[in-house]
Design a protein around this motif. Sequence first.
Motif, short mmCIF file in Angstrom:
data_model
loop_
_atom_site.label_atom_id
_atom_site.label_comp_id
_atom_site.label_asym_id
_atom_site.label_seq_id
_atom_site.Cartn_x
_atom_site.Cartn_y
_atom_site.Cartn_z
N PHE A 82 0.88 -1.16 0.00
CA PHE A 82 0.00 0.00 0.00
C PHE A 82 0.92 1.21 0.00
CE2 PHE A 82 -2.67 -2.90 2.79
CZ PHE A 82 -3.49 -3.32 1.76
N SER A 83 0.74 2.10 -0.95
CA SER A 83 1.62 3.27 -1.01
C SER A 83 1.48 4.15 0.22
CB SER A 83 1.36 4.08 -2.27
OG SER A 83 0.03 4.53 -2.27
N SER A 84 0.34 4.02 0.89
CA SER A 84 0.10 4.79 2.11
C SER A 84 -0.92 4.06 2.95
CB SER A 84 -0.44 6.18 1.75
OG SER A 84 -0.96 6.81 2.89
N ALA A 85 -0.73 4.10 4.25
CA ALA A 85 -1.71 3.49 5.15
C ALA A 85 -3.07 4.17 5.00
CB ALA A 85 -1.23 3.59 6.59
N ARG A 86 -3.06 5.40 4.57
CA ARG A 86 -4.31 6.15 4.40
C ARG A 86 -5.03 5.80 3.10
NH1 ARG A 86 -0.54 9.67 6.55
NH2 ARG A 86 -1.03 10.36 8.65
N SER A 87 -4.37 5.04 2.23
CA SER A 87 -4.98 4.70 0.94
C SER A 87 -5.94 3.52 1.03
CB SER A 87 -3.89 4.41 -0.10
OG SER A 87 -3.18 3.23 0.23
N VAL A 88 -5.99 2.88 2.19
CA VAL A 88 -6.88 1.73 2.38
C VAL A 88 -7.58 1.85 3.73
CG1 VAL A 88 -5.57 0.13 0.95
CG2 VAL A 88 -5.04 0.31 3.37
N ASP A 89 -8.60 1.05 3.91
CA ASP A 89 -9.31 0.97 5.17
C ASP A 89 -8.33 0.54 6.27
OD1 ASP A 89 -10.84 -1.37 6.93
OD2 ASP A 89 -12.02 0.47 6.68
N ARG A 90 -8.48 1.12 7.45
CA ARG A 90 -7.57 0.84 8.58
C ARG A 90 -7.51 -0.65 8.92
NH1 ARG A 90 -3.21 1.75 11.02
NH2 ARG A 90 -3.23 1.69 13.24
N GLU A 91 -8.64 -1.30 8.94
CA GLU A 91 -8.68 -2.73 9.27
C GLU A 91 -7.95 -3.55 8.20
OE1 GLU A 91 -12.02 -6.07 10.17
OE2 GLU A 91 -12.23 -4.14 11.19
N GLN A 92 -8.12 -3.18 6.93
CA GLN A 92 -7.42 -3.87 5.84
C GLN A 92 -5.90 -3.70 6.00
OE1 GLN A 92 -8.45 -2.39 1.94
NE2 GLN A 92 -7.34 -4.02 0.90
N HIS A 93 -5.47 -2.52 6.37
CA HIS A 93 -4.06 -2.25 6.59
C HIS A 93 -3.52 -3.13 7.72
CE1 HIS A 93 -0.58 0.03 8.18
NE2 HIS A 93 -0.37 0.30 6.91
N LEU A 94 -4.24 -3.20 8.83
CA LEU A 94 -3.78 -4.00 9.97
C LEU A 94 -3.80 -5.49 9.66
CD1 LEU A 94 -5.36 -2.05 12.96
CD2 LEU A 94 -2.95 -2.11 12.24
N HIS A 95 -4.80 -5.96 8.89
CA HIS A 95 -4.82 -7.37 8.49
C HIS A 95 -3.58 -7.71 7.66
CE1 HIS A 95 -8.44 -9.32 9.89
NE2 HIS A 95 -9.15 -8.24 9.60
N ALA A 96 -3.23 -6.85 6.72
CA ALA A 96 -2.04 -7.09 5.89
C ALA A 96 -0.79 -7.10 6.74
CB ALA A 96 -1.94 -6.02 4.80
N LEU A 97 -0.70 -6.19 7.68
CA LEU A 97 0.46 -6.14 8.58
C LEU A 97 0.56 -7.43 9.38
CD1 LEU A 97 1.85 -3.20 10.47
CD2 LEU A 97 1.26 -5.19 11.82
N LEU A 98 -0.55 -7.88 9.93
CA LEU A 98 -0.53 -9.10 10.74
C LEU A 98 -0.24 -10.36 9.93
CD1 LEU A 98 -3.49 -8.38 13.16
CD2 LEU A 98 -1.07 -8.56 13.75
N LYS A 99 -0.69 -10.39 8.69
CA LYS A 99 -0.48 -11.57 7.85
C LYS A 99 0.96 -11.69 7.38
CE LYS A 99 -2.25 -13.94 3.83
NZ LYS A 99 -2.83 -13.83 2.53
N SER A 100 1.66 -10.58 7.32
CA SER A 100 3.01 -10.55 6.78
C SER A 100 4.04 -11.00 7.80
CB SER A 100 3.36 -9.14 6.32
OG SER A 100 2.45 -8.74 5.32
N ASN A 101 5.19 -11.43 7.29
CA ASN A 101 6.27 -11.85 8.16
C ASN A 101 7.24 -10.72 8.47
OD1 ASN A 101 5.60 -14.37 6.26
ND2 ASN A 101 6.11 -15.05 8.32
N VAL A 102 7.41 -9.79 7.54
CA VAL A 102 8.33 -8.66 7.70
C VAL A 102 7.62 -7.42 7.18
CG1 VAL A 102 10.56 -7.68 7.03
CG2 VAL A 102 10.36 -10.15 7.39
N ILE A 103 7.78 -6.32 7.90
CA ILE A 103 7.15 -5.06 7.53
C ILE A 103 8.23 -4.11 7.00
CG2 ILE A 103 5.66 -3.18 8.32
CD1 ILE A 103 4.58 -6.15 8.74
N ILE A 104 8.02 -3.56 5.81
CA ILE A 104 8.94 -2.59 5.22
C ILE A 104 8.22 -1.25 5.20
CG2 ILE A 104 10.29 -1.93 3.20
CD1 ILE A 104 10.28 -4.90 2.38
N HIS A 105 8.86 -0.23 5.76
CA HIS A 105 8.21 1.08 5.83
C HIS A 105 9.23 2.19 5.96
CE1 HIS A 105 8.59 1.36 10.28
NE2 HIS A 105 8.56 0.04 10.19
N HIS A 106 8.75 3.43 6.15
CA HIS A 106 9.60 4.62 6.13
C HIS A 106 10.06 5.10 7.50
CE1 HIS A 106 5.88 6.41 7.30
NE2 HIS A 106 6.18 7.65 6.96
N GLY A 107 9.67 4.43 8.56
CA GLY A 107 10.14 4.81 9.88
C GLY A 107 9.21 5.70 10.66
#
Length: 167
Positions: A82-107
């Motif tokens: 997701f180019s931005s956490a604001r570009s998707v529903d908050r719950e969808q963002h958290l589901h993707a974060l939880l499903k993933s093994n490693v999180i890549i972000h800007h700090g």
Amino acid sequence: RCKEVIIPDFPIPISISEKNNKPILSSLTKEEMKKIVHVGPLVDFASLSNSSSSPHLFLSNAPDFEYTCKVLDSIKFPYISFSSARSVDREQHLHALLKSNVIIHHGGHTTIMESIVAGKPQIIIYDSNYPERANNAKKVQELGLGIAIDKDELNALTLEEAVYEAF
């Protein structure tokens, strides 16, 4: 004059904001310190599933987002982005974060805290023109919670090494 001060972060020395908070907190009296309450991140994962069917990455808010996607494509790691956490529903963002093994972000502070609470290793690609994010990334690496990469040093090799180290 306030009754209490609530800080949405972990207490020092675990805080990623230690460099920013320590001078302020050390200037307070013992009575003033009693008013400080560290509540940890304001994230509720209780209602969301924390399972992952296959190893993959979650890319959100990274600088040079398109370039980072191309690098991930070149090293053939499956990822959700997701180019931005604001570009998707908050719950969808958290589901993707939880499903993933490693999180890549800007700090950013929120994604760091979400990753810590979810128990996910992080790869932070930070822009040194944003001192808070650079400080956050370096603190995450210092605490052993992830890997910090200056965006000016990002290439297929550095990202691939970071991904394998994070797994």
